[in-house]
Enzyme design. Structure first.
Site, PDB file in Angstrom:
ATOM      1  N   GLU A  62       0.857  -1.189   0.000  1.00 39.38           N
ATOM      2  CA  GLU A  62       0.000   0.000   0.000  1.00 39.38           C
ATOM      3  C   GLU A  62       0.890   1.235   0.000  1.00 39.38           C
ATOM      4  O   GLU A  62       1.786   1.362   0.825  1.00 39.38           O
ATOM      5  CB  GLU A  62      -0.915  -0.020   1.234  1.00 39.38           C
ATOM      6  N   ARG A  63       0.645   2.101  -0.961  1.00 32.24           N
ATOM      7  CA  ARG A  63       1.442   3.322  -1.139  1.00 32.24           C
ATOM      8  C   ARG A  63       2.921   2.999  -1.365  1.00 32.24           C
ATOM      9  O   ARG A  63       3.810   3.722  -0.897  1.00 32.24           O
ATOM     10  CB  ARG A  63       1.303   4.269   0.058  1.00 32.24           C
ATOM     11  N   ASN A  89      -3.386  -1.505   7.691  1.00 29.32           N
ATOM     12  CA  ASN A  89      -4.711  -1.995   7.309  1.00 29.32           C
ATOM     13  C   ASN A  89      -4.599  -3.517   7.254  1.00 29.32           C
ATOM     14  O   ASN A  89      -4.136  -4.083   6.278  1.00 29.32           O
ATOM     15  CB  ASN A  89      -5.130  -1.457   5.939  1.00 29.32           C
ATOM     16  N   LYS A  95      -4.032   0.098  14.033  1.00 26.77           N
ATOM     17  CA  LYS A  95      -4.900   1.126  13.447  1.00 26.77           C
ATOM     18  C   LYS A  95      -6.319   0.683  13.774  1.00 26.77           C
ATOM     19  O   LYS A  95      -6.762  -0.360  13.299  1.00 26.77           O
ATOM     20  CB  LYS A  95      -4.683   1.191  11.945  1.00 26.77           C
ATOM     21  N   GLU A 111     -10.900   4.577   9.025  1.00 23.28           N
ATOM     22  CA  GLU A 111     -11.022   4.135   7.635  1.00 23.28           C
ATOM     23  C   GLU A 111     -11.493   2.681   7.560  1.00 23.28           C
ATOM     24  O   GLU A 111     -10.881   1.839   6.907  1.00 23.28           O
ATOM     25  CB  GLU A 111      -9.697   4.346   6.894  1.00 23.28           C
ATOM     26  N   ARG A 163     -11.735  17.607   9.950  1.00 26.85           N
ATOM     27  CA  ARG A 163     -10.871  16.434  10.108  1.00 26.85           C
ATOM     28  C   ARG A 163      -9.581  16.772  10.841  1.00 26.85           C
ATOM     29  O   ARG A 163      -9.054  15.953  11.575  1.00 26.85           O
ATOM     30  CB  ARG A 163     -10.583  15.860   8.720  1.00 26.85           C
ATOM     31  N   ASP A 213      -2.823  14.394   6.632  1.00 28.58           N
ATOM     32  CA  ASP A 213      -2.308  13.141   6.102  1.00 28.58           C
ATOM     33  C   ASP A 213      -1.119  13.340   5.162  1.00 28.58           C
ATOM     34  O   ASP A 213      -1.268  13.197   3.947  1.00 28.58           O
ATOM     35  CB  ASP A 213      -3.447  12.419   5.377  1.00 28.58           C
ATOM     36  N   GLU A 215       3.868   9.213  -0.846  1.00 24.42           N
ATOM     37  CA  GLU A 215       2.484   9.115  -1.298  1.00 24.42           C
ATOM     38  C   GLU A 215       1.966  10.405  -1.929  1.00 24.42           C
ATOM     39  O   GLU A 215       1.428  10.404  -3.030  1.00 24.42           O
ATOM     40  CB  GLU A 215       1.588   8.712  -0.119  1.00 24.42           C
ATOM     41  N   GLU A 252       6.510  21.618  -4.082  1.00 27.73           N
ATOM     42  CA  GLU A 252       5.408  22.416  -3.520  1.00 27.73           C
ATOM     43  C   GLU A 252       5.000  23.523  -4.490  1.00 27.73           C
ATOM     44  O   GLU A 252       3.805  23.803  -4.659  1.00 27.73           O
ATOM     45  CB  GLU A 252       5.852  23.029  -2.185  1.00 27.73           C
ATOM     46  N   TRP A 305     -14.336  12.852   2.636  1.00 26.27           N
ATOM     47  CA  TRP A 305     -13.123  12.510   3.380  1.00 26.27           C
ATOM     48  C   TRP A 305     -12.604  13.639   4.265  1.00 26.27           C
ATOM     49  O   TRP A 305     -11.602  13.475   4.952  1.00 26.27           O
ATOM     50  CB  TRP A 305     -12.035  12.030   2.429  1.00 26.27           C
TER      51      TRP A 305
HETATM   52  C1  BDP Z   1      -3.241   7.428   4.179  1.00 22.43           C
HETATM   53  C2  BDP Z   1      -3.103   6.427   3.096  1.00 22.43           C
HETATM   54  C3  BDP Z   1      -3.741   5.125   3.408  1.00 22.43           C
HETATM   55  C4  BDP Z   1      -3.361   4.660   4.792  1.00 22.43           C
HETATM   56  C5  BDP Z   1      -3.695   5.700   5.807  1.00 22.43           C
HETATM   57  C6  BDP Z   1      -3.145   5.390   7.179  1.00 22.43           C
HETATM   58  O1  BDP Z   1      -3.653   6.984   1.931  1.00 22.43           O
HETATM   59  O2  BDP Z   1      -3.315   4.227   2.418  1.00 22.43           O
HETATM   60  O3  BDP Z   1      -3.999   3.472   5.115  1.00 22.43           O
HETATM   61  O4  BDP Z   1      -3.125   6.924   5.458  1.00 22.43           O
HETATM   62  O5  BDP Z   1      -2.158   6.020   7.554  1.00 22.43           O
HETATM   63  O6  BDP Z   1      -2.154   8.268   4.006  1.00 22.43           O
HETATM   64  O7  BDP Z   1      -3.667   4.547   7.879  1.00 22.43           O
END
Ligand code: BDP
Length: 684
Positions: free
Chosen positions: A164-165, A207, A287, A291, A341, A370, A398, A516, A546
């Site tokens: 992931e990422r 996750n 976690k 999400e 958020r 994030d 990411e 940036e 989101w």
């Molecule tokens: C976000 C990501 C996602 C991660 C989440 C996390 O897009 O893939 O699961 O954070 O940190 O940056 O749990």
């Protein structure tokens, strides 16, 4: 492939005089191969000295030679009757080391020692680094202890081999729902990590889906143990991300309620089982309630209830629970201007300060959102005072170009670490808060989402190796300057040639700002394509749930987070920062749109309006990206051709993509506002 060895290249010295100087000491190593960690150190010395000086050092327990390097713990040092200053001895902490040159009578030698074998390993890597960067060893004395007790990499790897990422190929740990048998690769990774002082690794995605939940099952644990065995030789503890609902998913319970007696027993037995395979298992990374991941909220329990239940199970073995603060409602209502958020982590965790067991550590992302290209520092740093905390950074890029763009993050991390929270008066910088000392916390440290995959060069983009290197070095010593770290990395990776060092250093140090410039302006963030987060899409996230908004209309842009008119986020900071952010005049301009909603014609200190600033930075960013390539071209003859070519290709891709960013952002705002570019450049 020369990229594979990263910063452990140990290239042969061209300067024979210099080589001769080092050879005096390096030909003879006095050491005892007692523990596997010491063996790793000695094996590294062998590789390093062989590589740089072309000599295989003789390793023996003897100190009879006129010159040698002693490598071993303080205990072994005493055994051969070498004594060091008692003050030094006392100053060396559990993971610290001393490198010292000693001249007595007819002897001239160098000591590399530590209280523990891990300290010796770090000292050895440090010595090799000093040699690789051509540092004078005569008269040297370096006594170092890591600033942060926990220095951890989080892998977001899934057991099917995807990451992931991840932007560097597939997982180095898993393929096809199995744990890899390629321990050689793991060992090489262990070397890289230990060389920069990393001492913990969580090897699966936060996750934790169905398949990954099984990693703590008896059919997977022996294989997890094989990985842990390799990392152990490099002083690295293995951690696993767990699924809070594991008692249901892989057990036969119908609840995961942390107050349920059977659930508690289930985790206790699980811990016992895990430790029977991995006696020094680090602990769990969690976690929860975020999400769509399960957590204690399902049972009307809070996060202290959930974390403490797991922590209790780990207490007998000295394990820890690293509980993430990335908790927010990802289905929040975008019409309600008070929900924010950015406020979520603080709102969830501040009321729980002091309620966690002392083997629970809260892992807090650097910013409240994030990992955007620019965010303020999370107010939980310095907010929480009675809870162990560690900082979470993202080495994997990411939101910062996905290792297709050059974006060196050390300058960003330095700003974060140097940020003054005012928690206990002026000078309460994040770097002090997170190491745990100011509040006498038991634990502290820094973790980061790693950027490594099975690509030959580990990080996809070879230059992105610098981010991993810089992360480790900053965990060890956050007071190192960004220039020092950058120079070190370049010297270790390419060459000590001044032109190479100066050129690459300039490229790296400017790259974050360049990125940036052509992406999202003034701290507003997002504006990326949803899901994969690559490339421009101004409204991509604007009208969904989101919680990631820019609130642009035809008159103005920015999220009002003031207490006066906005979401009230600013009050989560200590007074000094709260006032600074609340007030439009004192709010740092690079974060202006994060904290304030302003008209496009609002004037920045430079005299530019917001809209003109957007146009200017986006044109400039592309020019700067083009310039990166020119700079790289200027050292063509001085770097290996395969690396040269690889970097050129990435930079060309970056230039094209930067143009896309520029055009999408500029034309969006031009159409939204109807305000022309003062310089009349082409906006599509
Ligand atoms: C976000 C990501 C996602 C991660 C989440 C996390 O897009 O893939 O699961 O954070 O940190 O940056 O749990």
């Amino acid at each position: 492939n020369s990229s594979y060895s990263c910063w452990l290249r140990y290239k042969r010295f061209k300067d024979t005089d210099l080589a001769q100087k080092y050879l005096k000491w390096c030909s003879n190593i006095a050491a005892f191969e007692d523990t596997s960690v010491i063996q790793s150190a000695l094996s590294e010395v062998n590789i390093g000295i062989n590589g740089m000086l072309g000599v295989k050092p003789i390793i023996s327990g003897s100190i009879d030679k006129p010159s040698f390097i002693f490598i071993g713990t303080l205990e072994k040092l005493k055994a051969v009757d070498i004594s060091i200053d008692v003050n030094d001895e006392n100053d060396i902490g559990d993971e610290g080391f001393l490198i010292k040159s000693v001249k007595t009578g007819d002897k001239d030698y160098i000591i590399v020692t530590g209280k523990t074998d891990k300290g010796v390993l770090y000292g050895t890597f440090s010595l090799l680094r000093l040699i690789s960067t051509n540092t004078e060893l005569d008269g040297i004395k370096r006594l170092e202890n890591p600033s942060n007790p926990l220095r951890i990499i989080n892998h977001w790897d899934n057991i099917d081999g995807s990451v992931e990422r991840g932007y560097a190929g597939k997982s180095i740990f898993y393929a096809n729902n199995k744990i890899t048998g390629n321990l050689k690769r793991i060992r090489d990774y262990g070397r890289l990590l230990a060389s920069i002082g990393i001492n913990g690794i969580a090897i699966n995605n936060v996750n934790v889906h169905k398949m990954e939940t099984r990693l703590i099952r008896e059919d997977f644990l022996p294989y997890v143990a094989r990985i842990a065995n390799v990392f152990r030789e490099y002083g690295i503890k293995t951690y696993l991300s767990i699924n809070f609902a594991a008692p249901i998913e892989i057990g036969d319970l119908n609840t995961a309620d942390p107050f349920d007696a059977d659930v508690k027993i289930w985790w206790k037995k699980k811990a016992e089982e895990i430790y029977s395979y991995i006696p020094d298992f680090g602990g769990f990374l969690v976690k929860a309630d975020s999400e769509f991941r399960p957590g204690p909220f399902t049972y009307n329990r809070n996060h202290a209830d959930g974390a403490n239940m797991l922590a209790e199970a780990l207490v007998p073995y000295g394990g820890i629970v690293i509980w993430r603060c990335f908790v927010y409602n990802c289905l929040q209502d975008w019409r309600d201007r008070k929900t924010d958020r950015a406020k979520a982590a603080y709102d969830h965790f501040m009321p729980l300060d002091g309620m966690f067991l002392d083997n629970v550590i809260l892992q807090i992302k650097n910013g409240p959102m994030d990992f955007q290209v620019r965010e303020p520092v999370s107010p939980l740093f310095g907010g929480l005072k009675k809870t162990n905390t560690i900082l979470e950074l993202q080495v994997t890029q990411e939101y910062t170009g996905q290792q297709k763009h050059l974006c060196y993050l050390v300058p960003m991390w330095k700003e974060i670490l140097d940020f003054d929270t005012y928690a206990i008066g002026k000078g309460s910088n994040v770097k002090k808060i997170v190491n745990g000392k100011p509040f006498n916390n038991k634990y502290g440290g820094i973790a980061a989402v790693g950027n490594v995959g099975d690509d030959m060069n580990w990080t996809g983009f070879q230059l992105a190796q610098s981010n991993l290197y810089g992360f480790g070095r900053l965990c060890w010593n956050p007071d190192l300057s960004k220039e020092e770290i950058t120079d070190e990395w370049i010297k270790l990776t390419y060459s000590t040639d001044k032109a190479v060092v100066d050129t690459i250093s300039k490229m790296l140090l400017n790259s974050w700002r360049i990125y940036e410039n052509y992406t999202s302006p003034l701290g507003i963030g997002w504006m990326v394509n949803p899901n994969h987060h690559y490339g421009p899409n101004v409204d991509g996230y604007e009208y969904d749930k989101w919680g990631t908004y820019h609130r642009a209309d035809c008159k103005g842009i920015g999220v009002d987070r003031t207490v006066k008119n906005g979401t009230g986020y600013t009050k989560q900071y200590h007074k000094e920062n709260a006032e600074m952010y609340e007030n439009l005049e004192t709010c740092p301009e690079e974060l202006l749109l994060f904290f304030h909603h302003v008209p496009y014609i609002y004037k920045l200190k430079s005299g530019e309006t917001i809209i003109q600033h957007i146009y200017n930075t986006h044109f400039k960013g592309v020019e700067q990206a083009i310039n990166l390539k020119e700079q790289w071209k200027s050292i063509k003859e001085m770097v290996d051709f395969d690396i040269y070519q690889h970097v050129i290709e990435r930079l060309e891709g970056q230039i094209e993509h930067a143009k896309e960013w520029r055009d999408v952002i500029n034309s969006y705002f031009y159409r939204k506002t109807g305000i022309k570019d003062e310089l009349d450049r082409t906006i599509y």
